[in-house]
Structures are given as C-alpha cells and as structure tokens.
Design a protein around this motif. Structure first.
Motif, PDB file in Angstrom:
ATOM      1  N   ASN A 109       0.857  -1.202   0.000  1.00 22.52           N
ATOM      2  CA  ASN A 109       0.000   0.000   0.000  1.00 22.52           C
ATOM      3  C   ASN A 109       0.887   1.245   0.000  1.00 22.52           C
ATOM      4  O   ASN A 109       2.105   1.139   0.209  1.00 22.52           O
ATOM      5  CB  ASN A 109      -0.910  -0.041   1.237  1.00 22.52           C
ATOM      6  CG  ASN A 109      -0.112   0.009   2.517  1.00 22.52           C
ATOM      7  OD1 ASN A 109       0.420   1.046   2.901  1.00 22.52           O
ATOM      8  ND2 ASN A 109       0.025  -1.147   3.183  1.00 22.52           N
ATOM      9  N   PRO A 110       0.309   2.414  -0.203  1.00 22.39           N
ATOM     10  CA  PRO A 110       1.146   3.636  -0.278  1.00 22.39           C
ATOM     11  C   PRO A 110       1.952   3.914   0.986  1.00 22.39           C
ATOM     12  O   PRO A 110       3.061   4.428   0.910  1.00 22.39           O
ATOM     13  CB  PRO A 110       0.123   4.744  -0.515  1.00 22.39           C
ATOM     14  CG  PRO A 110      -1.061   4.074  -1.085  1.00 22.39           C
ATOM     15  CD  PRO A 110      -1.094   2.696  -0.530  1.00 22.39           C
ATOM     16  N   PHE A 111       1.403   3.574   2.151  1.00 20.88           N
ATOM     17  CA  PHE A 111       2.152   3.803   3.396  1.00 20.88           C
ATOM     18  C   PHE A 111       3.424   2.953   3.395  1.00 20.88           C
ATOM     19  O   PHE A 111       4.507   3.430   3.731  1.00 20.88           O
ATOM     20  CB  PHE A 111       1.298   3.424   4.622  1.00 20.88           C
ATOM     21  CG  PHE A 111       0.141   4.333   4.855  1.00 20.88           C
ATOM     22  CD1 PHE A 111       0.342   5.673   5.172  1.00 20.88           C
ATOM     23  CD2 PHE A 111      -1.159   3.869   4.752  1.00 20.88           C
ATOM     24  CE1 PHE A 111      -0.731   6.513   5.385  1.00 20.88           C
ATOM     25  CE2 PHE A 111      -2.233   4.708   4.961  1.00 20.88           C
ATOM     26  CZ  PHE A 111      -2.029   6.031   5.275  1.00 20.88           C
TER      27      PHE A 111
ATOM     28  N   MET B 203      -4.610   5.780   9.374  1.00 17.91           N
ATOM     29  CA  MET B 203      -4.173   4.801   8.358  1.00 17.91           C
ATOM     30  C   MET B 203      -5.316   3.880   7.941  1.00 17.91           C
ATOM     31  O   MET B 203      -5.493   3.601   6.747  1.00 17.91           O
ATOM     32  CB  MET B 203      -3.004   3.972   8.898  1.00 17.91           C
ATOM     33  CG  MET B 203      -1.683   4.711   8.812  1.00 17.91           C
ATOM     34  SD  MET B 203      -0.360   3.790   9.579  1.00 17.91           S
ATOM     35  CE  MET B 203      -0.213   2.426   8.472  1.00 17.91           C
ATOM     36  N   ILE B 204      -6.090   3.439   8.927  1.00 18.02           N
ATOM     37  CA  ILE B 204      -7.217   2.550   8.582  1.00 18.02           C
ATOM     38  C   ILE B 204      -8.201   3.299   7.679  1.00 18.02           C
ATOM     39  O   ILE B 204      -8.682   2.763   6.671  1.00 18.02           O
ATOM     40  CB  ILE B 204      -7.906   2.024   9.864  1.00 18.02           C
ATOM     41  CG1 ILE B 204      -6.987   1.012  10.558  1.00 18.02           C
ATOM     42  CG2 ILE B 204      -9.252   1.353   9.537  1.00 18.02           C
ATOM     43  CD1 ILE B 204      -7.474   0.528  11.904  1.00 18.02           C
ATOM     44  N   GLY B 205      -8.430   4.569   8.015  1.00 21.73           N
ATOM     45  CA  GLY B 205      -9.338   5.384   7.200  1.00 21.73           C
ATOM     46  C   GLY B 205      -8.845   5.499   5.773  1.00 21.73           C
ATOM     47  O   GLY B 205      -9.585   5.262   4.809  1.00 21.73           O
ATOM     48  N   VAL B 206      -7.562   5.849   5.622  1.00 21.96           N
ATOM     49  CA  VAL B 206      -6.993   6.030   4.273  1.00 21.96           C
ATOM     50  C   VAL B 206      -7.017   4.705   3.504  1.00 21.96           C
ATOM     51  O   VAL B 206      -7.394   4.669   2.324  1.00 21.96           O
ATOM     52  CB  VAL B 206      -5.555   6.590   4.371  1.00 21.96           C
ATOM     53  CG1 VAL B 206      -4.883   6.617   3.001  1.00 21.96           C
ATOM     54  CG2 VAL B 206      -5.564   7.984   4.968  1.00 21.96           C
ATOM     55  N   LEU B 207      -6.629   3.623   4.187  1.00 14.73           N
ATOM     56  CA  LEU B 207      -6.581   2.312   3.496  1.00 14.73           C
ATOM     57  C   LEU B 207      -7.981   1.863   3.082  1.00 14.73           C
ATOM     58  O   LEU B 207      -8.165   1.288   2.002  1.00 14.73           O
ATOM     59  CB  LEU B 207      -5.922   1.255   4.391  1.00 14.73           C
ATOM     60  CG  LEU B 207      -4.411   1.428   4.600  1.00 14.73           C
ATOM     61  CD1 LEU B 207      -3.878   0.420   5.617  1.00 14.73           C
ATOM     62  CD2 LEU B 207      -3.650   1.268   3.290  1.00 14.73           C
ATOM     63  N   THR B 208      -8.980   2.159   3.934  1.00 17.23           N
ATOM     64  CA  THR B 208     -10.360   1.794   3.579  1.00 17.23           C
ATOM     65  C   THR B 208     -10.807   2.598   2.354  1.00 17.23           C
ATOM     66  O   THR B 208     -11.389   2.045   1.409  1.00 17.23           O
ATOM     67  CB  THR B 208     -11.300   2.080   4.773  1.00 17.23           C
ATOM     68  OG1 THR B 208     -10.739   1.503   5.938  1.00 17.23           O
ATOM     69  CG2 THR B 208     -12.683   1.502   4.546  1.00 17.23           C
ATOM     70  N   ALA B 209     -10.511   3.894   2.391  1.00 19.70           N
ATOM     71  CA  ALA B 209     -10.888   4.750   1.252  1.00 19.70           C
ATOM     72  C   ALA B 209     -10.221   4.257  -0.027  1.00 19.70           C
ATOM     73  O   ALA B 209     -10.861   4.160  -1.090  1.00 19.70           O
ATOM     74  CB  ALA B 209     -10.484   6.191   1.544  1.00 19.70           C
TER      75      ALA B 209
END
Lengths: 394, 286
Positions: free
Chosen positions: B24-26, B268-274
């Motif tokens: 993922n991007p992170f 991070m969870i928010g961004v990954l879900t999006a």
C-alpha cells in the motif's frame, strides 16, 4: 659450621636465589613479528615462593622495564603449544612472550629487545646476563601446518579428479530434488509470463556461498535465455551486482541470445540489511514473480524474504550454508539445498568437468575426514594423544 | 522535538506493519524512505571510513612512503570501466582479484574452523576411562568439602548449594563411572553417530542405497532435529523483538505523546479503507 649452614640453606632453595639454566631469548616461532620469547629451565626445587621477573630494555645497559612477573608454579611452555608444540619437556621449561616495541619518532622497526630474568626468593634475588632478540615475521606459520597438508592433499585429489572427469564426463552425481525443481520453476515462469527473482544473499564476493550462488545464477541465466523469460536479480552488494551482470551476459551470449540480455536485470538496491528486505518484499508484492531463488548466505532476513515470497504463490527454492537460517528456508520454501548441496549445485546443473571433479574431490575429502575421525576416536580411546595433537589448531 | 520523534517512530513502524495487510502507499513510502536513508548513510560512511581515512589521510601524512595505498584504489577504479564499453573488460581484472583474494582467505579459514577444529573436537573416547590420578582425587575431595560447607550454611538447596553439588558430581564422574559419566558418554556417542551420518548424507558421488541410504537417513534426522531446535530458538528471539516494538507503540500511544499510536492507526485505517473502495473496481478488472 657456618659454611655447612649456608650450604644447607642454598640446597633448600628457600633463602638463596640461583639463576636458572638455559635462559634464552629468541624470535617467537611462526608469528607475524609481533613478539619475542624468553625461555629457561625450571629450577630444581622451585615452588610458589619463587617469583620470576622478566624485564625488557631497548639497550643492553637499560633502563629496564618490568614486562612480566609470575610465581614459579606457572608460565610453562606446555601452556603454549601454539609455539612449542606438545613435547613432554615443555612442562620443565618456563617462558614469557614479550611484545615488540613500537618504533619511536624517527626509529625504524623491528627493534632489538634486550631481556633480563630475575629470580626472586623471599630472601634474595639473582639476575641473568641480558640477552637480546629481534622480532621478525616468519615465512612459515607452524601451527597451521596440518591445514596446509590437508589443502595440499585435497588439491592433488581435485586435480586428479578433474583430469578423470575430463576423460569421463559421466561421473555419477546423486539426484538433488531441489535442483531438478529449478527447471520446472523456470518453465512455470515462462508459461505464466512472469519474472524469476534471484537473490544472492547478503555476503560480498569474498564469501564462498556468494561465489557458489553466482555460479548457479550462470546456469539459471542460461535456461532463462533459452526459454526467453525474464529474470530479476536485486543485489545487496554493488560488486556482487557487477559480477552477476557479467555472469548473466556470459550466459546469454553462450546460449545464443545476446539480444535478450538486459544489464539492468541485476541491480543494486542498498547495503542495509532491512532496507534491502523492505525493497525486495515490495518488488515481490508488485511483480509477483513465478519463482523465487534464494542462494548464498543469509542472516535474519531469510524468513522475511521467504514468507513474503510464499504469499505471492511463487515456487521457492533456497540454498544456503548459513545453518541458523536453514530452518526458516526449510519451513517456508518448496525446496531447500542444505549446506554443501549449495556448492554441489553448479556442478550438478552444468556437468562441467572442472566442477564435477571438484565435487567428487569433496567426497574424497569427506572420506578422509571420516577416516581421521575414526582413527582419532580410537587413538583417544587408547589414550594416544599424539594423534589428537596432529589435529590441533591455534 | 521528542514528541515529533515519537510520532515519526510510531508512523514508520505502523507503515512497515501495514505490509501485513497488503502492499500500500504507506508501506511504499516507508520502504523508499528506508532504502534512501540507508543508501545515503552507507555512501557517507564509505566516503569517510574508506576514502578519507584509508587513502586521503594516509597519503597526506606520508605520500612517498605509503604510495602503495593507491594500488587497491587502482583496482577499485577498474570496476568503473564497466561504464565504458570499449574498456569494460578491464573490470574483470578487479573481479578476478576479488574472487581470488576471497577464496584464498576463506578456504584455509573454513578448513581450519569447519574441518580440522571440528575433527579435533569430535575425536573423543566413546567410553570414559576413570582418572585415577592423585590430582583428580584431590579435586573430588575439594569439591566434596565445598559442597558439605555449602550444605551446612544453607539447609535448603539454594542455587549456590546446587552449583557446589554439580561441581562435586562433575569431579566424581571423572574418577568413577557415575550417571553423569554415562550421560557424557551417550552425548559423545550421539555426536559421533551424528557427524558420521550427516557426512554420509552429503556424499554426492555415491548412490544413496543400501547401508549408505540408512546412514544418510539417520543424518537427515539429526539435521532436522537441529533445525527444529534452532527454529524454535530464533522464533522466540523474534517474538521478543516484536514485544519491544509493541511496548514502544504503547508508550508513545500515551497522553504524553498526544496519543500518537491511536491517532495514526485510525488515520491509516481510514486512508486504506478509502483506497480499498476507490481501487476495488480496478483490482477486479486486473
């Protein structure tokens, strides 16, 4: 009466001090020139009350500086078989190793060392006349002679077996399943149109496992060239990268596919252990290789790499002589070459006479080691220490 | 500054942990940063520790006396000829030197440590002979006296008393055949059989059938026992590293550091879900 008393006291050795016999100073045998050795025979009635004091100087007339002081119960030549071997007479002679002087301003080494021995008893002190020696590097390191003999015997056997392999290239080599599976893995990658990931481990080019790994890469690259598939070799060491490029170029040229060779297939990542792991794991997840080969020497990163490779669904074949990492490869790879199988791999794949001869010579070496072990065990059972001394390394 | 450092440490740790979900991007950011910093650091270190310390300073201090440091520099520079195709063959000289030097250094060292030293350590009597010398008897008496003294001082068997008892039993096992002697002999026998059978497994030019096959099977059994033990040992070590990291996350997740762990996990969870919902269609098509 007084004379008798004095004679008695002298004989008892408790009050009077006498100079030991055989005091000698010589260059330390078999060293690199870092010290000299002073030795002398033990006194007839020496005990813990007798102390030896060894002083050193840059000139015969001093000034003297104390280099060592120890009771007569210690400091025997038998404590240092590295220099004096295991002769029984070593238990009757004392010795001191004296480090070389550092050259001063405008002085050129090696510097002659003057040594004086004093025998101190509770009531008196006696000193020897000073003797000197100059520390010099020796051409021959005697303690390593057994290794030299083994190398010579092994070398002769290797040359003989290479000649034999040239005459008869069909020497028998037992099946190594992991290497048979390489062909299958490369074929699978070709069919799937996905690349092969080949890792050389984390050691530099001076490591035997890396050399073995680059030899295997040559064989893998030949097959890659003939199947016209892709290979990716992320490197931890820039020199290893250059060697890999050379090896792959050679393989592609000899397979008649120079046009397919891409120098950028072998590329440098970083020489930080976990930075390298992070990058290779990322490559695995993005490129999803069909086969991952891990050959060479690995450290703590082995499981991180092999587990990630496993999640991508790639066929994984590993080979390492790093005994601490082998369990991780065995647990997470489809096939693992254990220890020496890594060295055998290149010969197995190429069947070149030179490599085959070396492989058979290794077996001869193992038979020799088995023989030595058997003889050594029997000799120690019979309390014959001499055989064990022949194997001593320092 | 400490708080900023804590947020960076927590952020980068979580970025790397996010690989457990997927690439993922992170993770990509963490990976690029790690590789870049590591490369930059090693380049600077090489420059100072190799070029400045081992070449420049040496030549500056005594250029005429120590000109020979230029020889390895010249060999190293040959590697750069790879960038000039016409003379790139010169780089092979450097490789030949490196491989020759490496093999020359490694082979005698490996022979010493892995063969001769091991053979010396393995060649032991399979049955212990009692040592009847006076020195051995004295050693047993001394150890017994020490144990008796320790027992008298401590009525229960503490660690110190146990240590003196073990020393006594060890000394006694050298003068007479005891359980300890038998255990030691069994260990020696196991090592002897292990070494022999493992060596048989590594015979390549002999077909593994008949007695050789039996021996090599025993050899692989020994190897697997070792690998299992080694795996368990190292896995425990890795878990302790994980505990250390989790403790760091816990520490920096407190109020003193403005709840860095909790906030970053939620972000991070928010961004990954999006990202998941955004890329769902693309991934399905791929």
């Amino acid at each position: 009466m007084i004379r008798c008393l004095a004679a008695l006291l002298l004989a008892s050795g408790t009050l009077a001090a006498q100079v030991p016999e055989g005091f000698d100073v010589a260059d330390t045998p078999g060293d690199a020139g870092g010290s000299v050795v002073a030795s002398w025979k033990q006194l007839p009635n020496e005990d813990a009350s007798v102390t030896y004091v060894v002083s050193v100087s840059r000139s015969k007339d001093g000034p003297w500086e104390e280099a060592s002081r120890f009771p007569a119960t210690g400091g025997f030549k038998s404590d240092a078989p590295k220099y004096f071997w295991f002769w029984s007479s070593n238990r009757e002679e004392h010795f001191v190793e004296i480090p070389a002087f550092e050259p001063g301003e405008g002085e050129k080494g090696p510097i002659e060392i003057w040594v004086r021995l004093e025998v101190v008893t509770p009531s008196a002190t006696a000193a020897t006349a000073p003797l000197s020696a100059t520390p010099r590097p020796n051409w021959w390191n005697w303690p390593k002679t057994n290794v030299f003999v083994f190398i010579c015997l092994f070398g002769v056997a290797t040359f003989y077996l290479i000649r034999r392999a040239r005459r008869d290239p069909n020497l028998f080599i037992r099946r190594i399943p992991g290497l048979d599976a390489m062909e299958e893995a490369i074929g699978r990658a070709t069919e799937m149109g996905k690349p092969i990931l080949y890792l050389n481990g984390l050691d530099g080019m001076s490591s035997i496992s890396t050399i073995a790994s680059t030899c295997i890469l040559g064989q893998v690259a030949r097959r890659v060239a003939s199947y016209d598939t892709q290979i990716s070799v992320p490197c931890y060491d820039p020199v290893v990268m250059s060697v890999c490029q050379e090896v792959m170029r050679e393989a592609f040229y000899s397979s008649g596919r120079p046009d397919s060779y891409r120098p950028e297939s072998a590329f440098f990542v970083t020489n930080d252990q976990f930075g390298y792991v992070a990058a290779v794991d990322g490559i695995m997840m993005r490129e999803k290789p069909a086969a991952c080969f891990y050959f060479g020497f690995y450290y703590a990163e082995s499981l991180l790499l092999a587990e990630t490779g496993g999640t991508t669904g790639a066929i994984q074949i590993a080979g390492t002589d790093s005994v601490t990492q082998l369990p991780f490869f065995i647990a997470s790879c489809d096939y693992t070459l254990i220890g020496e199988e890594l060295y055998a791999a290149s010969a197995y794949l190429s069947r070149e006479p030179i490599q085959l001869g070396s492989l058979v010579a290794q077996d001869w070496g193992k038979i020799a080691v088995l023989g030595v072990l058997l003889l050594g065990t029997l000799a120690s059972l019979a309390r014959l220490d001499f055989f064990k001394h022949l194997l001593a390394t320092f | 500054m400490t708080i900023l450092g804590a947020w960076i440490a927590v952020g980068l740790t979580l970025f790397m942990f996010s690989f457990l979900y997927k690439d993922n991007p992170f993770y990509k950011f963490g990976e690029s940063l790690y590789v870049g910093i590591a490369l930059g650091y090693s380049l600077v270190r090489l420059w100072y520790q190799t070029w400045i310390d081992k070449v420049w300073e040496v030549l500056k201090s005594d250029a005429s006396g120590k000109w020979w440091v230029l020889l390895p520099v010249a060999i190293g520079l040959l590697l750069l000829t790879r960038f000039v195709p016409k003379v790139s063959w010169l780089s092979r000289w450097a490789f030949a030197f490196l491989i020759g030097y490496g093999s020359g250094m490694a082979i005698p060292a490996i022979l010493t440590t892995s063969i001769v030293k091991q053979a010396e350590a393995t060649a032991k009597p399979l049955v212990s002979m009692p040592d009847k010398s006076e020195a051995a008897k004295k050693s047993v008496d001394g150890a017994k006296a020490a144990w008796d003294k320790a027992k008298a001082a401590e009525p229960t068997e503490t660690d110190a008393v146990r240590a003196t008892r073990i020393r006594y039993e060890e000394a006694r096992s050298r003068t007479e055949y005891t359980f300890v002697t038998a255990y030691r002999d069994l260990t020696t026998l196991a090592i002897f059989i292990g070494v022999f059978s493992v060596l048989f497994y590594f015979f390549f030019s002999i077909e593994h059938k008949g007695p050789v096959r039996i021996f090599s099977r025993i050899g692989i059994l020994f190897l697997m026992i070792y690998f299992g033990a080694s795996y368990g040992n190292t896995a425990m070590g890795r878990f302790s590293l994980l505990y250390g990291r989790v403790l760091t996350l816990k520490k920096f997740g407190g109020g003193d550091y403005y709840y860095s762990t909790g906030i970053l996990v939620v972000v991070m969870i928010g961004v990954l879900t999006a990202l998941h919902f955004k890329n769902r269609g693309k991934e399905e098509r791929a």
